[in-house]
Write an enzyme that holds these catalytic residues in place. Structure first.
Site: not given
Ligand code: BES
Ligand code: ZN
Length: 619
Positions: A156, A158, A283, A285-288, A312-313, A316, A335, A392, A400
């Protein structure tokens, strides 16, 4: 491809990209590189910048190690004397400049969360730099030791963790193409944010290519016993064999989502779009990751009700991967746009009522985040100031949901059609580039408001972007499907018997709305009645479970204890962990209850999650 073949690809890249010239013209140098100085990286792209990377590593589960070579094709400015890469907890054993070993390299002082600068002496005629390194127990990587079953690992990267598994110029403002050769234990499949295999290769050697330039935070690798199932013309899913069918069913509409996205904002730039379902320790929900979204298995609800995460992903692939925030201060550009885009896809496929539910839940999230950040109003601006901080820490729901409502408010003002024209232009003109908030606002004013300052000011745009809180002109959202739920919540509050609550036809989001709008305090008997009637404690829907468990903890409904513990031992998704551990802390301020569960669960969590929970539990 043979070894010679791969090196050939790399050399061919060198020839094309450098054209045999020594002096670089500036426009070329900056084409994929932001002119803005990196904030969370030691790199000095204006002096020397990576244009292509060739990763040649082996993955060793026993030592939790990724080790091998990285070769970089670089561009240098006139007079360049060094290239600076980011590294954190890496062992560097050898460095070559244009294939000749050099001792002229240094690792700088270790800085909190940034790691170290890896400086390598070069000249302005240098074409290629190579680094031999090893990463053990990287903060980016989760290593799943599965007992008798095959192991699993995933990265992971990002926001700034790519540097913990490979030396790189780890700024979102610097993009490069890459290829890779990854050696893994026979029988396992390796996958990256690149062209991917669809079958296990008995040699354990996998080759990858990413021909579109990407920033380092999109570097990704996963290794495990996974299988592939094609879903549509250029979509598919990877998962553990026992999860594959479930996942394929859940993501059945993925090709439709891709087509909907293309219809909205232009051609998909990455050819293939697949999703990899990871172990529950993931950790997020998703990572793009480009071409291959990494996803939590907690969205496999069995009824496709949590797939807005895939939208969502996927979104991205435009907002974030194609047009990238120049620094993490501009994170809302990634986001906020993506949430807007995600809900447009969902509206297109499942209708306005569905998207309205998502928007209303998002509005509630936004209010809660505003409350949580009452002591840090500066973190409620869209444009952040994360210099000197771990990015972070500043990446909250503000980017978002405030970002989303900013775009919705603009949409309401100018109309959807005009906004879409602007967004299409935004994605095509800035493709494979990075963008700052300031450049975006300049374009917005020029293109959407015809340079009319008064129109621009009427929307309170500066307030939205540079001030804390929610501006007074924030557009309001409502949901007809929630109105009916609200009526049932009201009846429940008026002591109506639970058996009389009308839940006919409710979908996941309606259940979530119902639970979120429970009063703060509910009597034990009433909770028992709810639980017996609706089976919340044993639900297989992770979103509903997490919402219910918080209510259970807050109201000392101990019948859910066992299920809560099981959930926390299995699931490492930070979004669920934070409210649950917070509730456990409030319920037992001695921290004993939370700490005892955490002690057992911790080894199943990724470092991104343990960092947060450690702080919460003062460990
Ligand atoms: N890119 C993010 C995850 C992220 C953000 C990783 C910042 C590290 C630092 C991913 O696209 C994301 O926003 N995931 C969300 C899901 C979404 C539906 C809001 C999540 O993981 O909850
Ligand atoms: Zn996102």
């Amino acid at each position: 491809m043979t070894k010679a073949g791969l090196v050939g690809v790399f050399m061919a890249f060198l020839m094309i990209s450098c054209g045999g010239e020594t002096k670089q013209n500036e426009a070329d140098m900056e084409a994929n590189t932001s002119p803005v100085k990196p904030i969370h990286s030691f790199a000095q792209p204006e002096v020397a910048v990576v244009k292509h990377l060739f990763l040649d590593v082996a993955v060793n589960f026993e030592n939790k190690e990724v080790a091998g070579w990285v070769h970089y094709a670089i561009k240098t400015a006139k007079g360049a004397e060094r290239i600076v890469l980011d590294a954190k907890n890496l062992s560097i054993s050898k460095v070559m400049v244009d294939s000749i070993e050099t001792k002229d390299w240094w690792l700088g002082e270790e800085k909190p969360f940034l790691g170290q600068a890896l400086e390598i002496a070069i000249s302005d005629t240098t074409k290629m730099v190579s680094v031999k390194y090893s990463s053990v127990n990287s903060d980016a990587i989760f290593w799943l030791d599965n007992g008798d079953k095959p192991p699993f690992m995933f990265t992971q990267s990002q926001a700034i963790l790519a540097r913990t598994w490979l030396p790189c110029q780890d700024s979102p403002g610097i993009r490069y193409t890459y290829n890779a050769r990854v050696t893994v234990d026979a029988g396992l499949m390796a996958l990256m944010s690149a062209t991917n295999p669809t079958e296990v290769d008995s040699s354990g050697i996998y080759e990858f290519e990413m021909t579109q330039p990407i920033p380092s935070y999109l570097m990704a690798l996963a290794v495990g016993d996974v299988r592939y199932e094609k879903l549509g013309a250029n979509t598919g899913v990877y998962a553990l064999p026992e999860v594959l069918d479930t996942a394929a069913f859940e993501f059945e509409d993925m090709q439709k989502m891709l087509e909907s996205a293309e219809k909205l904002y232009g051609k998909y730039a990455w050819e293939q779009y697949d999703v990899l379902v990871l172990p529950a320790s993931f950790p997020f929900g998703g990572m793009e990751n480009p071409r291959l979204t990494f996803a939590t298995p907690t969205i496999l609800a069995g009824d496709k009700s949590l797939t807005s995460l895939v939208a969502h992903e996927l979104a991205h692939s435009w907002s974030g991967n194609l047009v990238t925030n120049a620094t993490w201060n501009d994170f809302w550009l990634n986001e906020g746009f993506t949430v807007y885009f995600e809900r447009r896809i969902m509206e297109d496929i499942y209708g306005k009522d569905y998207a309205d539910m998502l928007a209303v839940l998002g509005r509630q999230d936004l209010s809660h985040t505003m409350q949580d950040l009452a002591d840090h109003p500066e973190d409620t601006q869209l444009k952040l100031n994360l210099e000197g901080r771990d990015p972070d820490d500043g990446m909250t729901d503000i980017a978002y949901e405030k970002g989303y409502f900013f775009l919705r408010t603009i949409e309401k003002e100018v109309g959807r059609q005009k906004l879409d024209v602007f967004l299409n232009r935004h994605f095509s003109e800035n493709a494979f580039k990075t963008i700052t908030t300031e450049v975006f606002l300049k374009n917005l004013k020029a293109q959407l408001f015809d340079g009319d300052q008064a129109k621009y000011d009427a929307l309170k745009i500066d307030e939205w972007v540079y001030q804390p809180g929610i501006p007074s002109n924030c557009m309001e959202v409502s949901s007809v499907l929630f109105e009916q739920v609200q009526a049932q919540v009201d009846s429940f509050n008026n002591d109506m018997a639970v058996s009389k609550i009308d839940t006919a036809g409710w979908t996941t989001h309606q259940w979530l709305y119902f639970l979120r709008n429970m009063p703060d305090s509910v009597a034990f008997d009433r909770l028992g009645e709810l639980d017996n009637t609706f089976g919340f404690t044993k639900t297989g829907n992770s979103e509903i479970a997490a919402e219910w468990f918080v209510i259970a903890i807050n109201n000392d409904y101990r019948n859910a204890d066992e299920a809560i513990k099981k959930f926390l031992l299995r699931v490492g998704r930070r979004k669920f962990l934070i409210p649950l551990y917070n509730a456990l802390i409030d319920a037992d301020p001695s921290l004993e209850r939370a700490r005892s569960i955490y002690a057992e669960a911790k080894s199943n969590y990724h470092s991104v999650a343990t960092n947060t929970i450690d702080q919460m539990l003062k460990l």
